[in-house]
Design a protein around this motif. Sequence first.
Motif, mmCIF file in Angstrom:
data_model
loop_
_atom_site.group_PDB
_atom_site.id
_atom_site.type_symbol
_atom_site.label_atom_id
_atom_site.label_comp_id
_atom_site.label_asym_id
_atom_site.label_seq_id
_atom_site.Cartn_x
_atom_site.Cartn_y
_atom_site.Cartn_z
ATOM 1 N N TRP A 1 120.976 24.555 20.962
ATOM 2 C CA TRP A 1 122.134 25.070 20.243
ATOM 3 C C TRP A 1 123.297 24.078 20.341
ATOM 4 C CZ3 TRP A 1 123.484 28.822 16.943
ATOM 5 C CH2 TRP A 1 124.850 29.060 16.759
ATOM 6 N N LYS B 1 119.814 31.881 16.423
ATOM 7 C CA LYS B 1 120.453 33.193 16.585
ATOM 8 C C LYS B 1 119.466 34.319 16.285
ATOM 9 C CE LYS B 1 124.851 33.892 15.680
ATOM 10 N NZ LYS B 1 126.168 33.938 15.033
ATOM 11 N N ILE C 1 125.347 36.665 21.746
ATOM 12 C CA ILE C 1 124.778 36.045 20.543
ATOM 13 C C ILE C 1 125.773 36.118 19.391
ATOM 14 C CG2 ILE C 1 122.963 36.261 18.802
ATOM 15 C CD1 ILE C 1 121.162 37.281 21.168
#
Length: 140
Positions: free
Chosen positions: A73, A114, A137
Amino acid sequence: MFTTRFFGRTLFAAVKSETSAAAAAATGYARNPLEEFFEADRSQDQDKPVGYGRSWKASELRLKSWDDLHKLWYVLLKEKNMLMTQRQMLHSQNLKFPNPERLPKVRKSMCRIKQVLTERAIEEPDARRSAEMRRMINGL
C-alpha cells in the motif's frame, strides 16, 4: 501559474543540488528524500519505449499477508504521489505527461488492496476487531 513553475523548478533544483556527505560516503551516491517525488532522469527522446507493469489482481493480493499488503500500500502510495507530482510539474511547463496509463494502474491496485482487506474484515469472527479493521480500512 508563475508560482507553480517557480516553486516546481526551485524544488526540483533543490532536490538535485542537495547532498549529504554521510549518505555519499555510505552509498557512493547522495539520495535526498525529496527525490522520491520525481522519477529518475530519463531522456524524452529515448528510442526504445519503457514498459511498465500491470495492476495487481485481487486474487494475487488475497495470497499476501497483512504486512505485505501494508508495505505494498505504501509503495503504491509513494508511486501515486510521484506520478501526480510529475504530472503537475510537466503540466505547469506545458509538457506532455509520459505514460499516463500508469496512474490508473496504481489507483486500481490500491482499490483492490482495500477490497481484499475489507473481505478479511468481514470474515473476522470477532465483531469488535472487525469494526476496528473496517474503520482503519476506511481511513486509507
